[in-house]
Design a protein around this motif. Sequence first.
Motif, PDB file in Angstrom:
ATOM      1  N   GLY A 160      21.302  64.078 -29.601  1.00 15.88           N
ATOM      2  CA  GLY A 160      21.965  62.894 -29.070  1.00 15.88           C
ATOM      3  C   GLY A 160      22.580  63.138 -27.706  1.00 15.88           C
ATOM      4  N   PRO A 161      23.216  62.111 -27.173  1.00 13.55           N
ATOM      5  CA  PRO A 161      23.816  62.230 -25.845  1.00 13.55           C
ATOM      6  C   PRO A 161      24.993  63.201 -25.845  1.00 13.55           C
ATOM      7  N   VAL A 162      25.138  63.911 -24.711  1.00 12.16           N
ATOM      8  CA  VAL A 162      26.253  64.844 -24.518  1.00 12.16           C
ATOM      9  C   VAL A 162      26.822  64.607 -23.133  1.00 12.16           C
ATOM     10  N   SER A 163      28.141  64.565 -23.031  1.00 16.72           N
ATOM     11  CA  SER A 163      28.784  64.476 -21.726  1.00 16.72           C
ATOM     12  C   SER A 163      29.763  65.628 -21.575  1.00 16.72           C
ATOM     13  N   VAL A 164      30.019  65.993 -20.325  1.00 11.75           N
ATOM     14  CA  VAL A 164      31.034  66.993 -20.033  1.00 11.75           C
ATOM     15  C   VAL A 164      32.277  66.229 -19.597  1.00 11.75           C
ATOM     16  N   VAL A 165      33.394  66.559 -20.218  1.00 10.12           N
ATOM     17  CA  VAL A 165      34.650  65.885 -19.916  1.00 10.12           C
ATOM     18  C   VAL A 165      35.697  66.931 -19.582  1.00 10.12           C
ATOM     19  N   GLY A 166      36.559  66.601 -18.655  1.00  9.12           N
ATOM     20  CA  GLY A 166      37.571  67.570 -18.272  1.00  9.12           C
ATOM     21  C   GLY A 166      38.561  67.009 -17.276  1.00  9.12           C
ATOM     22  N   THR A 167      39.343  67.908 -16.711  1.00  4.53           N
ATOM     23  CA  THR A 167      40.378  67.507 -15.770  1.00  4.53           C
ATOM     24  C   THR A 167      39.781  66.851 -14.540  1.00  4.53           C
ATOM     25  N   PHE A 168      38.537  67.186 -14.201  1.00  3.87           N
ATOM     26  CA  PHE A 168      37.899  66.652 -13.000  1.00  3.87           C
ATOM     27  C   PHE A 168      37.432  65.213 -13.154  1.00  3.87           C
ATOM     28  N   ASN A 169      37.387  64.680 -14.380  1.00  2.00           N
ATOM     29  CA  ASN A 169      37.000  63.279 -14.567  1.00  2.00           C
ATOM     30  C   ASN A 169      37.977  62.536 -15.486  1.00  2.00           C
ATOM     31  N   GLY A 170      39.197  63.052 -15.569  1.00  2.00           N
ATOM     32  CA  GLY A 170      40.218  62.377 -16.363  1.00  2.00           C
ATOM     33  C   GLY A 170      39.916  62.376 -17.847  1.00  2.00           C
ATOM     34  N   LYS A 225      38.427  76.712  -4.746  1.00  2.00           N
ATOM     35  CA  LYS A 225      39.698  77.392  -5.007  1.00  2.00           C
ATOM     36  C   LYS A 225      40.565  76.612  -5.980  1.00  2.00           C
ATOM     37  N   GLY A 226      39.948  76.135  -7.056  1.00  2.00           N
ATOM     38  CA  GLY A 226      40.682  75.393  -8.070  1.00  2.00           C
ATOM     39  C   GLY A 226      40.327  75.896  -9.456  1.00  2.00           C
ATOM     40  N   THR A 227      41.139  75.508 -10.414  1.00  2.00           N
ATOM     41  CA  THR A 227      40.874  75.817 -11.815  1.00  2.00           C
ATOM     42  C   THR A 227      40.808  74.504 -12.575  1.00  2.00           C
ATOM     43  N   HIS A 228      39.794  74.370 -13.404  1.00  2.00           N
ATOM     44  CA  HIS A 228      39.545  73.139 -14.138  1.00  2.00           C
ATOM     45  C   HIS A 228      39.342  73.480 -15.606  1.00  2.00           C
ATOM     46  N   THR A 229      39.695  72.565 -16.486  1.00  2.00           N
ATOM     47  CA  THR A 229      39.409  72.729 -17.902  1.00  2.00           C
ATOM     48  C   THR A 229      38.435  71.642 -18.325  1.00  2.00           C
ATOM     49  N   PHE A 230      37.595  71.984 -19.322  1.00  2.00           N
ATOM     50  CA  PHE A 230      36.574  71.036 -19.764  1.00  2.00           C
ATOM     51  C   PHE A 230      36.100  71.378 -21.162  1.00  2.00           C
ATOM     52  N   ARG A 231      35.388  70.445 -21.762  1.00  2.00           N
ATOM     53  CA  ARG A 231      34.660  70.623 -23.019  1.00  2.00           C
ATOM     54  C   ARG A 231      33.470  69.684 -22.989  1.00  2.00           C
ATOM     55  N   TYR A 232      32.543  69.907 -23.905  1.00  2.00           N
ATOM     56  CA  TYR A 232      31.418  68.984 -24.085  1.00  2.00           C
ATOM     57  C   TYR A 232      31.749  68.059 -25.249  1.00  2.00           C
TER      58      TYR A 232
END
Length: 91
Positions: free
Chosen positions: A24-34, A59-66
């Motif tokens: 099925g569909p998967v998206s990446v979500v994190g601090t970079f897309n709210g 020069k940044g740090t981001h958090t994310f999950r699928y």
Amino acid sequence: MLERRHRKNATEVTFVLPEGTPPGPVSVVGTFNGWQPGAHVLEPRDDGTRAVTVALPTKGTHTFRYLAAGDYWFNDEGADGHDGQNCRLST
């Protein structure tokens, strides 16, 4: 898997998963897309994987999950580390 390409004012990060795993569909979500599901959906590539590329500030740090169908959250083994349940990515 993460692929990185450094540009003059940004780092292009390509988030890559095998096609159909998970199904099925998967998206990446994190601090970079709210943390907005569906903002960056992985699309099929010719090599049998699926991916999406996101330009992030250098020069940044981001958090994310699928996020997959059925509210299935999961992490990327290629992340730079973890922040609690989330993956950490440094650019």
